[in-house]
Design a protein around this motif. Sequence first.
Motif, PDB file in Angstrom:
ATOM      1  N   LEU A   1       0.951  -1.163  -0.135  1.00 23.85           N
ATOM      2  CA  LEU A   1       0.110  -0.041   0.045  1.00 23.85           C
ATOM      3  C   LEU A   1       0.887   1.177  -0.125  1.00 23.85           C
ATOM      4  N   THR A   2       1.985   1.122   0.461  1.00 24.43           N
ATOM      5  CA  THR A   2       3.108   2.227   0.572  1.00 24.43           C
ATOM      6  C   THR A   2       4.049   1.740  -0.525  1.00 24.43           C
ATOM      7  N   GLY A   3       4.353   2.464  -1.604  1.00 22.41           N
ATOM      8  CA  GLY A   3       5.406   2.099  -2.607  1.00 22.41           C
ATOM      9  C   GLY A   3       5.077   1.110  -3.431  1.00 22.41           C
ATOM     10  N   ASN A   4       6.105   0.764  -4.346  1.00 22.06           N
ATOM     11  CA  ASN A   4       5.834  -0.325  -5.425  1.00 22.06           C
ATOM     12  C   ASN A   4       5.184   0.415  -6.692  1.00 22.06           C
ATOM     13  N   VAL A   5       3.958   0.550  -6.550  1.00 24.42           N
ATOM     14  CA  VAL A   5       3.335   1.551  -7.658  1.00 24.42           C
ATOM     15  C   VAL A   5       2.116   2.052  -6.938  1.00 24.42           C
ATOM     16  N   SER A   6       1.923   3.262  -7.455  1.00 24.25           N
ATOM     17  CA  SER A   6       0.763   4.170  -7.005  1.00 24.25           C
ATOM     18  C   SER A   6      -0.673   3.285  -7.608  1.00 24.25           C
ATOM     19  N   GLU A   7      -1.645   3.463  -6.825  1.00 24.16           N
ATOM     20  CA  GLU A   7      -2.866   2.773  -6.966  1.00 24.16           C
ATOM     21  C   GLU A   7      -3.891   3.820  -7.416  1.00 24.16           C
ATOM     22  N   TRP A   8      -4.884   3.662  -8.612  1.00 29.49           N
ATOM     23  CA  TRP A   8      -5.814   4.390  -8.890  1.00 29.49           C
ATOM     24  C   TRP A   8      -6.921   4.259  -8.007  1.00 29.49           C
ATOM     25  N   CYS A   9      -7.862   5.198  -7.621  1.00 34.13           N
ATOM     26  CA  CYS A   9      -8.747   5.122  -6.819  1.00 34.13           C
ATOM     27  C   CYS A   9     -10.235   5.420  -7.779  1.00 34.13           C
ATOM     28  N   MET A  10     -11.475   5.477  -7.249  1.00 32.54           N
ATOM     29  CA  MET A  10     -12.638   5.691  -7.875  1.00 32.54           C
ATOM     30  C   MET A  10     -12.530   7.463  -8.189  1.00 32.54           C
ATOM     31  N   ASP A  11     -12.259   7.873  -7.191  1.00 33.00           N
ATOM     32  CA  ASP A  11     -12.858   9.225  -6.965  1.00 33.00           C
ATOM     33  C   ASP A  11     -12.122  10.394  -7.773  1.00 33.00           C
ATOM     34  N   TRP A  12     -12.920  11.504  -8.037  1.00 26.43           N
ATOM     35  CA  TRP A  12     -12.292  12.630  -8.708  1.00 26.43           C
ATOM     36  C   TRP A  12     -11.464  13.553  -7.836  1.00 26.43           C
ATOM     37  N   TYR A  13     -10.524  13.897  -8.287  1.00 19.50           N
ATOM     38  CA  TYR A  13      -9.494  14.747  -7.409  1.00 19.50           C
ATOM     39  C   TYR A  13     -10.244  16.152  -7.026  1.00 19.50           C
ATOM     40  N   ASP A  14     -10.472  16.112  -5.517  1.00 17.75           N
ATOM     41  CA  ASP A  14     -10.978  17.466  -5.309  1.00 17.75           C
ATOM     42  C   ASP A  14     -10.747  17.845  -3.669  1.00 17.75           C
ATOM     43  N   ALA A  15     -11.006  18.991  -3.051  1.00 14.38           N
ATOM     44  CA  ALA A  15     -10.826  19.146  -1.717  1.00 14.38           C
ATOM     45  C   ALA A  15     -11.558  18.137  -0.932  1.00 14.38           C
ATOM     46  N   TYR A  16     -11.333  17.828   0.238  1.00 13.64           N
ATOM     47  CA  TYR A  16     -12.092  17.058   1.157  1.00 13.64           C
ATOM     48  C   TYR A  16     -13.251  17.972   1.631  1.00 13.64           C
ATOM     49  N   PRO A  17     -14.388  17.340   1.854  1.00 14.85           N
ATOM     50  CA  PRO A  17     -15.388  18.203   2.445  1.00 14.85           C
ATOM     51  C   PRO A  17     -15.298  18.381   4.066  1.00 14.85           C
ATOM     52  N   VAL A  18     -15.981  19.607   4.666  1.00 15.45           N
ATOM     53  CA  VAL A  18     -15.330  19.780   6.058  1.00 15.45           C
ATOM     54  C   VAL A  18     -16.284  18.951   6.808  1.00 15.45           C
ATOM     55  N   GLU A  19     -17.386  18.425   6.334  1.00 19.45           N
ATOM     56  CA  GLU A  19     -18.220  17.850   7.467  1.00 19.45           C
ATOM     57  C   GLU A  19     -17.966  16.286   7.568  1.00 19.45           C
ATOM     58  N   ARG A  20     -18.352  15.604   8.288  1.00 19.54           N
ATOM     59  CA  ARG A  20     -18.412  14.472   8.644  1.00 19.54           C
ATOM     60  C   ARG A  20     -18.977  13.509   7.328  1.00 19.54           C
ATOM     61  N   GLN A  21     -18.517  12.555   6.672  1.00 14.01           N
ATOM     62  CA  GLN A  21     -19.018  11.802   5.638  1.00 14.01           C
ATOM     63  C   GLN A  21     -19.314  10.492   6.026  1.00 14.01           C
ATOM     64  N   MET A  22     -20.235   9.971   5.458  1.00 12.84           N
ATOM     65  CA  MET A  22     -20.486   8.439   5.511  1.00 12.84           C
ATOM     66  C   MET A  22     -20.303   7.610   4.182  1.00 12.84           C
ATOM     67  N   ASN A  23     -19.355   6.943   4.070  1.00 11.00           N
ATOM     68  CA  ASN A  23     -19.248   6.078   2.842  1.00 11.00           C
ATOM     69  C   ASN A  23     -18.847   7.009   1.644  1.00 11.00           C
ATOM     70  N   PRO A  24     -17.627   8.207   1.883  1.00  8.35           N
ATOM     71  CA  PRO A  24     -17.612   9.248   1.031  1.00  8.35           C
ATOM     72  C   PRO A  24     -17.182   8.812  -0.272  1.00  8.35           C
ATOM     73  N   GLN A  25     -17.543   9.265  -1.366  1.00 14.17           N
ATOM     74  CA  GLN A  25     -17.381   8.766  -2.750  1.00 14.17           C
ATOM     75  C   GLN A  25     -16.558   9.839  -3.730  1.00 14.17           C
ATOM     76  N   GLY A  26     -16.327  10.986  -3.118  1.00 13.52           N
ATOM     77  CA  GLY A  26     -15.609  12.138  -3.573  1.00 13.52           C
ATOM     78  C   GLY A  26     -16.509  13.143  -4.637  1.00 13.52           C
ATOM     79  N   ALA A  27     -15.949  13.914  -5.258  1.00 11.42           N
ATOM     80  CA  ALA A  27     -16.706  14.731  -5.835  1.00 11.42           C
ATOM     81  C   ALA A  27     -17.365  14.084  -7.140  1.00 11.42           C
ATOM     82  N   PRO A  28     -18.556  14.527  -7.617  1.00 11.92           N
ATOM     83  CA  PRO A  28     -19.392  14.151  -8.535  1.00 11.92           C
ATOM     84  C   PRO A  28     -18.699  14.301  -9.976  1.00 11.92           C
ATOM     85  N   LYS A  29     -17.849  15.314  -9.959  1.00 10.56           N
ATOM     86  CA  LYS A  29     -16.914  15.085 -11.286  1.00 10.56           C
ATOM     87  C   LYS A  29     -15.914  16.004 -11.244  1.00 10.56           C
ATOM     88  N   GLY A  30     -15.160  15.988 -12.011  1.00 11.79           N
ATOM     89  CA  GLY A  30     -13.666  16.600 -12.122  1.00 11.79           C
ATOM     90  C   GLY A  30     -12.837  16.453 -13.382  1.00 11.79           C
TER      91      GLY A  30
END
Length: 213
Positions: A142-171
């Motif tokens: 999980l550290t090193g070897n190769v970086s790993e794609w995730c599903m989320d669009w790249y965006d700032a974290y929301p400030v409020e508590r999140q349940m099962n966050p999926q990231g921004a809707p687009k980006g």
Amino acid sequence: MGASQDAEGNFRPEVDPYLESPQIKCVVEPFYMSKYEVTVGQWGKIMKEKYKEEEARLPKTDVTFYECMDFVRTLTDLTGLPFALPSEAEWEYVARGGKQQCEDIYSGSQIINEVAWYKDNSNDSSQPVATKKPNHLGIYDLTGNVSEWCMDWYDAYPVERQMNPQGAPKGTYRIYRGGSWHDKAVDSRVTCRIGGKTEYRSSDLGLRLALEK
């Protein structure tokens, strides 16, 4: 998720929100995560691509986000199981050691050489999976070897508590995490975030699978 300190351990109340702060509280629903990065051999068998046997245990690289999605769909069709790329929250939860709430800088250790192939020890290339120590959940690289794609669009974290966050809707960019054989230790911490265009491919970027429970 996130970090309230920089690489030297200094508290930083105001930083670029697209990087690691502010820290947020979030909850993820139960899921499985692969012990290993997807290998050249696994990719070749699923996608019916030729590969060299001596490279079978190397992590698969040079794959775009959408090529990874094709792999996920093909594997799901073959098995009937709902495979996916992990969300960023799922990835960080596992990298931090899950419910053990580990405060290690890297996934499984405070000492990067124990758990990772990175710029100072990799000989400028990826290495066979699971040749370093696993993290506290028994998951490798999980550290090193190769970086790993995730599903989320790249965006700032929301400030409020999140349940099962999926990231921004687009980006414009998709998240990838974990650092690689090409990265310095400072860029391999479990809180570091990087974004790449969906068509981006690199010899130090691959994938790991998640599975709904």
